[in-house]
Design an enzyme around this catalytic site. Structure first.
Site, PDB file in Angstrom:
ATOM      1  N   ARG A 154       0.845  -1.199   0.000  1.00  8.94           N
ATOM      2  CA  ARG A 154       0.000   0.000   0.000  1.00  8.94           C
ATOM      3  C   ARG A 154       0.880   1.247   0.000  1.00  8.94           C
ATOM      4  NH1 ARG A 154      -4.720  -0.933  -1.666  1.00  8.94           N
ATOM      5  NH2 ARG A 154      -5.355   1.078  -0.811  1.00  8.94           N
ATOM      6  N   HIS A 157      12.751  -2.942  -1.457  1.00 11.45           N
ATOM      7  CA  HIS A 157      12.192  -2.831  -2.808  1.00 11.45           C
ATOM      8  C   HIS A 157      12.960  -3.766  -3.738  1.00 11.45           C
ATOM      9  CE1 HIS A 157      10.108  -0.969  -6.161  1.00 11.45           C
ATOM     10  NE2 HIS A 157      11.259  -1.031  -6.806  1.00 11.45           N
ATOM     11  N   GLU A 173      17.385 -10.194  -0.727  1.00  4.78           N
ATOM     12  CA  GLU A 173      16.591  -9.370   0.196  1.00  4.78           C
ATOM     13  C   GLU A 173      16.717  -9.920   1.611  1.00  4.78           C
ATOM     14  OE1 GLU A 173      12.536  -8.560  -1.019  1.00  4.78           O
ATOM     15  OE2 GLU A 173      13.080  -8.646  -3.135  1.00  4.78           O
TER      16      GLU A 173
HETATM   17  C1  GAR Z   1       9.529  -8.738  -1.897  1.00  4.76           C
HETATM   18  O1  GAR Z   1      10.209  -9.078  -3.084  1.00  4.76           O
HETATM   19  C2  GAR Z   1       9.580  -7.238  -1.690  1.00  4.76           C
HETATM   20  O2  GAR Z   1      10.789  -6.665  -2.098  1.00  4.76           O
HETATM   21  C3  GAR Z   1       8.459  -6.785  -2.561  1.00  4.76           C
HETATM   22  O3  GAR Z   1       7.435  -7.743  -2.385  1.00  4.76           O
HETATM   23  C4  GAR Z   1       8.024  -8.997  -2.030  1.00  4.76           C
HETATM   24  C5  GAR Z   1       7.412  -9.446  -0.735  1.00  4.76           C
HETATM   25  O4  GAR Z   1       7.856 -10.732  -0.391  1.00  4.76           O
HETATM   26  N1  GAR Z   1       8.004  -5.478  -2.201  1.00  4.76           N
HETATM   27  C6  GAR Z   1       7.491  -4.605  -3.047  1.00  4.76           C
HETATM   28  O5  GAR Z   1       7.324  -4.850  -4.225  1.00  4.76           O
HETATM   29  C7  GAR Z   1       7.136  -3.257  -2.451  1.00  4.76           C
HETATM   30  N2  GAR Z   1       6.555  -2.406  -3.437  1.00  4.76           N
HETATM   31  P1  GAR Z   1       7.652 -11.249   1.102  1.00  4.76           P
HETATM   32  O6  GAR Z   1       6.207 -10.993   1.494  1.00  4.76           O
HETATM   33  O7  GAR Z   1       7.932 -12.715   1.014  1.00  4.76           O
HETATM   34  O8  GAR Z   1       8.619 -10.534   1.991  1.00  4.76           O
END
Ligand code: GAR
Length: 207
Positions: free
Chosen positions: A91, A109, A174
């Site tokens: 969000r 990100h 990440e």
């Molecule tokens: C991750 O790759 C994060 O970097 C991305 O969503 C994924 C969540 O994975 N975030 C975005 O795109 C933010 N705009 P997770 O729920 O397994 O941590």
């Protein structure tokens, strides 16, 4: 004791990596709560299984972003956290929310910012033909996906990559950089000068 509140929307694998690191490395902080905007977020069950408080603030129940963010902030403030961690939280937050937690709000990100802000970063990286891609941990400001960068990790793009393969390679990174960035934030080791962030090393612990 310093408390961390993690906001999720989905599987929460970054949240899990932070919970693990916090326990294993004995941070001077603990994850006090995991809050999701989606009732069906898989990460909620993981958090509950680890004895972490969970809450849902369902964005579909609010007619505007301001009302949703106010409800979210009220929930977060119950824990008086020193850090608010966005981990796959999908969000866009209002300026009032960002201002309230200025300097304590961090995001991960899935691209090498400032390249590919926004959504579908892996497919866009493939379409752009870049040879290197990655992930960025950054402090959140009102300039969406352009806050001061705390950490980045780079991965190669292979000729036969699919969006899913590339996403998996980035996600692995990440899970490495985000816990370290969150730890530096909660330990007060970030020094911000404009868009530049200097991360002071951890204190040496004598034997
Ligand atoms: C991750 O790759 C994060 O970097 C991305 O969503 C994924 C969540 O994975 N975030 C975005 O795109 C933010 N705009 P997770 O729920 O397994 O941590």
């Amino acid at each position: 004791e310093n408390k961390i509140v993690i906001l999720i929307s989905g599987q929460g694998s970054n949240m899990q990596a932070i919970v693990h690191a916090c326990e294993r490395e004995h941070w001077p902080a603990r994850v006090a709560a995991v809050v999701s905007n989606r009732p069906d977020a898989a990460g909620l069950a993981y958090a509950a299984g680890h004895g972490i408080a969970t809450a849902v603030v369902d964005h579909t129940a609010y007619s505007c972003r301001e009302d949703f963010d106010a409800a979210l902030a009220a929930r977060i403030d119950q824990y008086s956290p020193g850090a608010i961690v966005l981990a796959g939280f999908m969000r866009v937050l209002t300026p009032a929310f960002v201002q309230r937690y200025a300097g304590r709000l961090i995001n991960i990100h899935p691209s090498l910012l400032p390249a590919f802000p926004g959504l579908r970063t892996h497919q866009r990286a493939l379409d752009a033909g870049v040879k290197w891609h990655g992930a960025t941990a950054h402090l959140v400001t009102n300039d969406l996906d352009h806050g001061p960068i705390v950490a980045q990790a780079v991965v190669p793009v292979h000729d036969d990559d699919t969006e899913a393969m590339l996403a998996e390679r980035v996600l692995e990174q990440e899970h490495r950089i985000y816990p370290a960035a969150v730890r530096a934030l909660v330990e007060g080791r970030l020094q911000v000068r404009g868009l530049r962030v200097f991360v002071r090393p951890m204190q040496e612990v004598s034997a």
